[in-house]
Design an enzyme around this catalytic site. Sequence first.
Site, PDB file in Angstrom:
ATOM      1  N   TYR A 104      -7.843  -7.144  -9.780  1.00  0.00           N
ATOM      2  CA  TYR A 104      -8.002  -7.449 -11.211  1.00  0.00           C
ATOM      3  C   TYR A 104      -6.834  -6.877 -11.991  1.00  0.00           C
ATOM      4  CZ  TYR A 104     -12.015  -9.990 -12.849  1.00  0.00           C
ATOM      5  OH  TYR A 104     -12.856 -11.015 -13.193  1.00  0.00           O
TER       6      TYR A 104
ATOM      7  N   GLU B 288      -6.187  -7.756 -15.767  1.00  0.00           N
ATOM      8  CA  GLU B 288      -6.171  -8.310 -17.134  1.00  0.00           C
ATOM      9  C   GLU B 288      -5.075  -7.643 -17.949  1.00  0.00           C
ATOM     10  OE1 GLU B 288     -10.123  -7.618 -18.486  1.00  0.00           O
ATOM     11  OE2 GLU B 288     -10.905  -9.440 -17.578  1.00  0.00           O
TER      12      GLU B 288
ATOM     13  N   ASP C  22       5.088 -31.133 -22.268  1.00  0.00           N
ATOM     14  CA  ASP C  22       4.299 -30.857 -21.067  1.00  0.00           C
ATOM     15  C   ASP C  22       5.036 -31.527 -19.914  1.00  0.00           C
ATOM     16  OD1 ASP C  22       2.595 -30.869 -18.938  1.00  0.00           O
ATOM     17  OD2 ASP C  22       0.852 -31.622 -20.031  1.00  0.00           O
TER      18      ASP C  22
ATOM     19  N   THR D 134       2.413 -27.646 -14.983  1.00  0.00           N
ATOM     20  CA  THR D 134       1.682 -27.243 -13.791  1.00  0.00           C
ATOM     21  C   THR D 134       2.740 -26.801 -12.787  1.00  0.00           C
ATOM     22  OG1 THR D 134       1.791 -29.506 -12.963  1.00  0.00           O
ATOM     23  CG2 THR D 134      -0.250 -28.871 -14.070  1.00  0.00           C
TER      24      THR D 134
ATOM     25  N   LYS E 142       3.032 -29.885  -8.717  1.00  0.00           N
ATOM     26  CA  LYS E 142       3.421 -31.294  -8.577  1.00  0.00           C
ATOM     27  C   LYS E 142       4.850 -31.348  -8.028  1.00  0.00           C
ATOM     28  CE  LYS E 142       0.233 -32.954 -12.083  1.00  0.00           C
ATOM     29  NZ  LYS E 142      -0.255 -31.922 -12.986  1.00  0.00           N
TER      30      LYS E 142
ATOM     31  N   ARG F  71      -1.274 -24.354  -6.852  1.00  0.00           N
ATOM     32  CA  ARG F  71      -1.919 -24.883  -8.068  1.00  0.00           C
ATOM     33  C   ARG F  71      -1.896 -23.808  -9.141  1.00  0.00           C
ATOM     34  NH1 ARG F  71      -3.953 -29.291  -6.191  1.00  0.00           N
ATOM     35  NH2 ARG F  71      -4.328 -30.116  -8.251  1.00  0.00           N
TER      36      ARG F  71
HETATM   37  N1  PLP Z   1      -0.337 -32.298 -17.936  1.00  0.00           N
HETATM   38  C1  PLP Z   1       0.033 -33.409 -17.291  1.00  0.00           C
HETATM   39  C2  PLP Z   1       1.167 -34.208 -17.854  1.00  0.00           C
HETATM   40  C3  PLP Z   1      -0.614 -33.809 -16.130  1.00  0.00           C
HETATM   41  O1  PLP Z   1      -0.256 -34.943 -15.516  1.00  0.00           O
HETATM   42  C4  PLP Z   1      -1.675 -33.011 -15.638  1.00  0.00           C
HETATM   43  C5  PLP Z   1      -2.396 -33.358 -14.405  1.00  0.00           C
HETATM   44  O2  PLP Z   1      -2.225 -34.291 -13.735  1.00  0.00           O
HETATM   45  C6  PLP Z   1      -2.034 -31.882 -16.359  1.00  0.00           C
HETATM   46  C7  PLP Z   1      -1.342 -31.537 -17.488  1.00  0.00           C
HETATM   47  C8  PLP Z   1      -3.237 -31.056 -15.983  1.00  0.00           C
HETATM   48  O3  PLP Z   1      -3.070 -30.247 -14.940  1.00  0.00           O
HETATM   49  P1  PLP Z   1      -4.337 -29.642 -14.168  1.00  0.00           P
HETATM   50  O4  PLP Z   1      -4.944 -30.753 -13.420  1.00  0.00           O
HETATM   51  O5  PLP Z   1      -3.685 -28.594 -13.337  1.00  0.00           O
HETATM   52  O6  PLP Z   1      -5.241 -29.065 -15.207  1.00  0.00           O
END
Ligand code: PLP
Length: 428
Positions: A51, A53, A206, A232, A235, A241
């Site tokens: 842990y 935090e 994002d 993320t 990918k 993950r």
């Molecule tokens: N943002 C985008 C552009 C995504 O394509 C995805 C998932 O495919 C996410 C965020 C969300 O990620 P997670 O599935 O890890 O929550």
Amino acid sequence: DYGLGEADPEVRGIINKEKERQFRSLELIASENFTSRAVMEAVGSCLTNKYSEGLPGKRYYGGNEYIDELEILCQERALAAFNLDGKQWGVNVQPLSGSPANFEVYTAVLNPHDRIMGLDLPHGGHLSHGFMTPKRRVSGTSIYFESMPYRLDESSGLVDYDMLEKTATLFRPKLIIAGASAYPRDFDYPRMRKIADAVGAFLMMDMAHISGLVAASVVANPFEYCDIVTTTTHKSLRGPRGGMIFFKKDPVLGVDLESAINNAVFPGLQGGPHNHTIGGLAVCLKHAKSPDFKAYQNKVVSNCRALASRLMELGYKLVSGGTDNHLVLVDLRPLGTDGARVEKILDMASITLNKNSVAGDKSALVPGGIRIGSPAMTTRGFSEKEFVTVADLINEGVQISLEAKSLVSGSKLQDFMKFVTSPEFPLI
Ligand code: PLP
């Protein structure tokens, strides 16, 4: 202390079956990849027991000297992977995944019911960017914030920046979100920056899908124009993950992003960080600086182009007419079939991809397209030649869906299994 096989043969058996499925499948889901053995070793380590935090040096639990060392190393590698100067940019590596990372940004810079604009989900955006239907606010983002999605120009398949500008001028969002789950082109960051500045909005990217490509500089760099960048880590980046949030260190629109975002992650929305994931992420980010990683990302793009060219040669219509990144979006509507049917038929032959909405679709359950990505099979060693074969196999599946005939022996779809399980393309 037993190994998994002895302690729980049932779970071991399921993992074995999943591994075998991954090995025999043609994995074409654009958001998936095969991470390395080194990353998996870190994720499967004793780091999961701790842990911690808080942030390095400021923890709510004792015994964190090595966890601090790990998280600082991970932060340094994250900044280095994207060539960021630590004086100008900071990063939080604790988000549990992409959706939580995005919601953490929203709670950091917005008040409840503030306005946001992200790409509409049926046009390629992600749920967490504020998706809602006329009947229902689907995502937490659209429940707690007021969402007015922007869309594609349906004739070009490109983001309609003129419409975004007009709508933003009227709607006056506090946050504009770039980034997508199914968009084969770069975003026009300079244009989006201008629009955000004109209406006094934060600009966030994002980059979940393309973060590996950004790290290798094979697509445009969002850090030059955005205030906040989320991603993320599993990918195209090919890590465990997880999620990350990058933020500008200087205040933006009067907000100290560093403390707002760090506080939104913990104690705002999360508790203890997943230190095993942070360990795996540090391993992945070290690799992201290697020439090998850059070569891989270049191949992801050239393979995807080869796939796109072959599909177009075969007469398919691709949204936006091609690709600049790791995915293609095929519009199947002109052929009289749909994404759901083709996904199902290909799945029967262990070709894994997903049905996807294309702009103008009437139904989300039976969308008109399929999304195909190159990162995973490029990791397994596929080159352009194999991706041409992939296009031919997908074409075979589409033809079967059109003729509604069953999979007959001798079909190329059945031959592909021999092809994909050859020693030439190991899993890990
Ligand atoms: N943002 C985008 C552009 C995504 O394509 C995805 C998932 O495919 C996410 C965020 C969300 O990620 P997670 O599935 O890890 O929550």
